[in-house]
Write a protein that holds these residues in place. Structure first.
Motif, PDB file in Angstrom:
ATOM      1  N   GLY A 172       9.217  -2.056  -6.966  1.00 33.70           N
ATOM      2  CA  GLY A 172       9.276  -1.365  -5.680  1.00 33.70           C
ATOM      3  C   GLY A 172       7.967  -0.664  -5.352  1.00 33.70           C
ATOM      4  N   VAL A 173       7.369  -0.012  -6.347  1.00 30.37           N
ATOM      5  CA  VAL A 173       6.061   0.625  -6.152  1.00 30.37           C
ATOM      6  C   VAL A 173       5.017  -0.433  -5.802  1.00 30.37           C
ATOM      7  N   ALA A 174       5.054  -1.544  -6.521  1.00 33.51           N
ATOM      8  CA  ALA A 174       4.097  -2.621  -6.263  1.00 33.51           C
ATOM      9  C   ALA A 174       4.254  -3.184  -4.858  1.00 33.51           C
ATOM     10  N   LEU A 175       5.475  -3.290  -4.386  1.00 29.88           N
ATOM     11  CA  LEU A 175       5.713  -3.861  -3.062  1.00 29.88           C
ATOM     12  C   LEU A 175       5.125  -2.974  -1.968  1.00 29.88           C
ATOM     13  N   ALA A 176       5.272  -1.660  -2.110  1.00 29.15           N
ATOM     14  CA  ALA A 176       4.686  -0.751  -1.118  1.00 29.15           C
ATOM     15  C   ALA A 176       3.169  -0.896  -1.095  1.00 29.15           C
ATOM     16  N   ALA A 177       2.561  -1.000  -2.278  1.00 32.41           N
ATOM     17  CA  ALA A 177       1.109  -1.179  -2.350  1.00 32.41           C
ATOM     18  C   ALA A 177       0.697  -2.543  -1.804  1.00 32.41           C
ATOM     19  N   LEU A 178       1.534  -3.539  -2.023  1.00 38.59           N
ATOM     20  CA  LEU A 178       1.236  -4.883  -1.540  1.00 38.59           C
ATOM     21  C   LEU A 178       1.235  -4.944  -0.020  1.00 38.59           C
ATOM     22  N   LEU A 224       6.499  -8.913 -21.820  1.00 47.49           N
ATOM     23  CA  LEU A 224       5.571  -8.236 -22.729  1.00 47.49           C
ATOM     24  C   LEU A 224       4.442  -9.174 -23.141  1.00 47.49           C
ATOM     25  N   VAL A 225       4.774 -10.395 -23.476  1.00 44.01           N
ATOM     26  CA  VAL A 225       3.741 -11.364 -23.858  1.00 44.01           C
ATOM     27  C   VAL A 225       2.836 -11.668 -22.673  1.00 44.01           C
ATOM     28  N   ASN A 226       3.403 -11.702 -21.471  1.00 43.60           N
ATOM     29  CA  ASN A 226       2.637 -12.009 -20.266  1.00 43.60           C
ATOM     30  C   ASN A 226       1.785 -10.836 -19.777  1.00 43.60           C
ATOM     31  N   LEU A 227       2.072  -9.640 -20.299  1.00 45.86           N
ATOM     32  CA  LEU A 227       1.468  -8.419 -19.762  1.00 45.86           C
ATOM     33  C   LEU A 227      -0.055  -8.447 -19.794  1.00 45.86           C
ATOM     34  N   GLU A 228      -0.617  -8.904 -20.897  1.00 49.78           N
ATOM     35  CA  GLU A 228      -2.077  -8.883 -21.038  1.00 49.78           C
ATOM     36  C   GLU A 228      -2.752  -9.819 -20.038  1.00 49.78           C
ATOM     37  N   ALA A 229      -2.185 -11.009 -19.867  1.00 54.89           N
ATOM     38  CA  ALA A 229      -2.790 -11.978 -18.950  1.00 54.89           C
ATOM     39  C   ALA A 229      -2.716 -11.491 -17.501  1.00 54.89           C
ATOM     40  N   GLY A 252      -2.030  -8.342 -16.354  1.00 50.94           N
ATOM     41  CA  GLY A 252      -2.745  -7.087 -16.180  1.00 50.94           C
ATOM     42  C   GLY A 252      -4.252  -7.286 -16.151  1.00 50.94           C
ATOM     43  N   GLY A 253      -4.750  -8.181 -17.013  1.00 49.52           N
ATOM     44  CA  GLY A 253      -6.179  -8.455 -17.015  1.00 49.52           C
ATOM     45  C   GLY A 253      -6.646  -9.093 -15.723  1.00 49.52           C
ATOM     46  N   ALA A 254      -5.848 -10.012 -15.185  1.00 49.33           N
ATOM     47  CA  ALA A 254      -6.196 -10.653 -13.912  1.00 49.33           C
ATOM     48  C   ALA A 254      -6.214  -9.631 -12.777  1.00 49.33           C
ATOM     49  N   CYS A 255      -5.244  -8.715 -12.793  1.00 46.71           N
ATOM     50  CA  CYS A 255      -5.201  -7.686 -11.748  1.00 46.71           C
ATOM     51  C   CYS A 255      -6.404  -6.755 -11.836  1.00 46.71           C
ATOM     52  N   ALA A 256      -6.815  -6.402 -13.049  1.00 45.34           N
ATOM     53  CA  ALA A 256      -7.998  -5.556 -13.213  1.00 45.34           C
ATOM     54  C   ALA A 256      -9.242  -6.256 -12.660  1.00 45.34           C
ATOM     55  N   ALA A 316      -4.447  -0.746  -4.484  1.00 48.42           N
ATOM     56  CA  ALA A 316      -3.516  -0.029  -5.355  1.00 48.42           C
ATOM     57  C   ALA A 316      -2.543  -0.978  -6.060  1.00 48.42           C
ATOM     58  N   PHE A 317      -2.237  -2.102  -5.454  1.00 47.21           N
ATOM     59  CA  PHE A 317      -1.365  -3.103  -6.075  1.00 47.21           C
ATOM     60  C   PHE A 317      -1.917  -3.523  -7.427  1.00 47.21           C
ATOM     61  N   PHE A 318      -3.216  -3.770  -7.475  1.00 46.86           N
ATOM     62  CA  PHE A 318      -3.841  -4.235  -8.716  1.00 46.86           C
ATOM     63  C   PHE A 318      -3.949  -3.110  -9.737  1.00 46.86           C
ATOM     64  N   ALA A 319      -4.231  -1.904  -9.264  1.00 45.63           N
ATOM     65  CA  ALA A 319      -4.294  -0.753 -10.168  1.00 45.63           C
ATOM     66  C   ALA A 319      -2.937  -0.509 -10.821  1.00 45.63           C
ATOM     67  N   HIS A 320      -1.870  -0.722 -10.060  1.00 45.26           N
ATOM     68  CA  HIS A 320      -0.520  -0.520 -10.582  1.00 45.26           C
ATOM     69  C   HIS A 320      -0.254  -1.408 -11.788  1.00 45.26           C
ATOM     70  N   PHE A 321      -0.663  -2.671 -11.716  1.00 42.31           N
ATOM     71  CA  PHE A 321      -0.357  -3.613 -12.782  1.00 42.31           C
ATOM     72  C   PHE A 321      -1.394  -3.602 -13.903  1.00 42.31           C
ATOM     73  N   SER A 322      -2.540  -2.984 -13.675  1.00 42.68           N
ATOM     74  CA  SER A 322      -3.560  -2.971 -14.725  1.00 42.68           C
ATOM     75  C   SER A 322      -3.692  -1.597 -15.375  1.00 42.68           C
ATOM     76  N   GLY A 323      -2.743  -0.689 -15.085  1.00 43.04           N
ATOM     77  CA  GLY A 323      -2.785   0.655 -15.645  1.00 43.04           C
ATOM     78  C   GLY A 323      -2.313   0.695 -17.087  1.00 43.04           C
ATOM     79  N   PRO A 324      -2.172   1.886 -17.648  1.00 43.33           N
ATOM     80  CA  PRO A 324      -1.728   2.045 -19.044  1.00 43.33           C
ATOM     81  C   PRO A 324      -0.373   1.383 -19.284  1.00 43.33           C
ATOM     82  N   THR A 325      -0.218   0.733 -20.424  1.00 43.23           N
ATOM     83  CA  THR A 325       0.998  -0.039 -20.699  1.00 43.23           C
ATOM     84  C   THR A 325       1.696   0.385 -21.984  1.00 43.23           C
ATOM     85  N   GLY A 326       1.244   1.480 -22.586  1.00 43.89           N
ATOM     86  CA  GLY A 326       1.798   1.875 -23.878  1.00 43.89           C
ATOM     87  C   GLY A 326       3.288   2.141 -23.846  1.00 43.89           C
TER      88      GLY A 326
END
Length: 217
Positions: free
Chosen positions: A86-92, A135-140, A142-146, A164-174
């Motif tokens: 939902g956050v991503a959609l608003a940024a999109l 989780l396995v897909n997260l790095e690929a 997130g890296g593309a969004c960054a 902001a859409f890209f920042a949302h998906f490339s932020g901290p993932t811990g």
């Protein structure tokens, strides 16, 4: 995969198995051309248009599975993933307006295989399969969004608000990784087969690659 396995070990093995696909995602031509400044606003409208179909579909998929799974940690994970979409959609929406996308965009089949598979997972799969795949897909992803964030702010005149859409998906993932592993471990304890989790991750990663290969230019 023989014998008992925990989430950390399982995901490590799956990541190793999918390194070649992940490298293909990193090396995709569309993203390389974006970074080189070789794509125009039409291509950016294509990306935004495809994601305007992907994100709402994924959110509905998470919501549907969450309704079936009130137990923790699955329910909290799934409702959190839905909220993130939902956050991503608003940024999109902001990105789409910035690149001049209208409401007449028609999606590309190759790009929409990804959310279609997520919907299938939500219907037929388990939270552990969903958590493992994402989780396995997260790095690929997130890296593309960054990389897109950097390219668009550097060479295409877009600001942080539009990106902001890209920042949302490339932020901290811990924290996301922590709860994802807990969901996978819970699923393994319930009898979900490690092979099913690995299969979900393999297919989702393949559909991610197909998304980038199918983006209109």
């Amino acid at each position: 995969m023989v014998g008992p396995v925990d989430a950390v070990t399982l995901c490590g093995r799956v990541r190793d198995d999918l390194r070649e696909v992940e490298q293909q995602i990193r090396d995709n031509r569309w993203l390389a051309d974006l970074e080189a400044g070789a794509l125009d606003r039409k291509a950016l409208r294509g990306f935004a248009g495809e994601q305007l179909f992907v994100i709402p579909s994924d959110r509905r998929s998470f919501e549907a599975l969450a309704r079936r799974r009130p137990d923790e940690p699955a329910h909290g994970y799934l409702t959190g993933m839905a909220a993130g979409e939902g956050v991503a959609l608003a940024a999109l929406d902001t990105l789409a307006a910035a690149v001049g996308l209208t409401d007449t965009y028609e999606p590309t089949p190759g790009c929409q295989a990804y959310p279609s598979y997520v919907a299938r997972l939500a219907r037929d799969g388990s939270p552990a399969e969903v958590a493992g795949a994402f989780l396995v897909n997260l790095e690929a992803w997130g890296g593309a969004c960054a990389r897109m964030h950097a390219a668009l702010t550097r060479g295409y005149g877009l600001g942080d608000a539009e990106c902001a859409f890209f920042a949302h998906f490339s932020g901290p993932t811990g924290e996301l990784e922590r709860i994802s592993l807990a969901v996978i471990d819970a699923g393994l304890a319930e009898g979900v087969e490690p092979a099913a989790i690995a299969r979900a991750a393999r297919l989702l990663q393949a559909y991610e690659l197909q998304f980038w290969q199918s983006l209109p230019r």
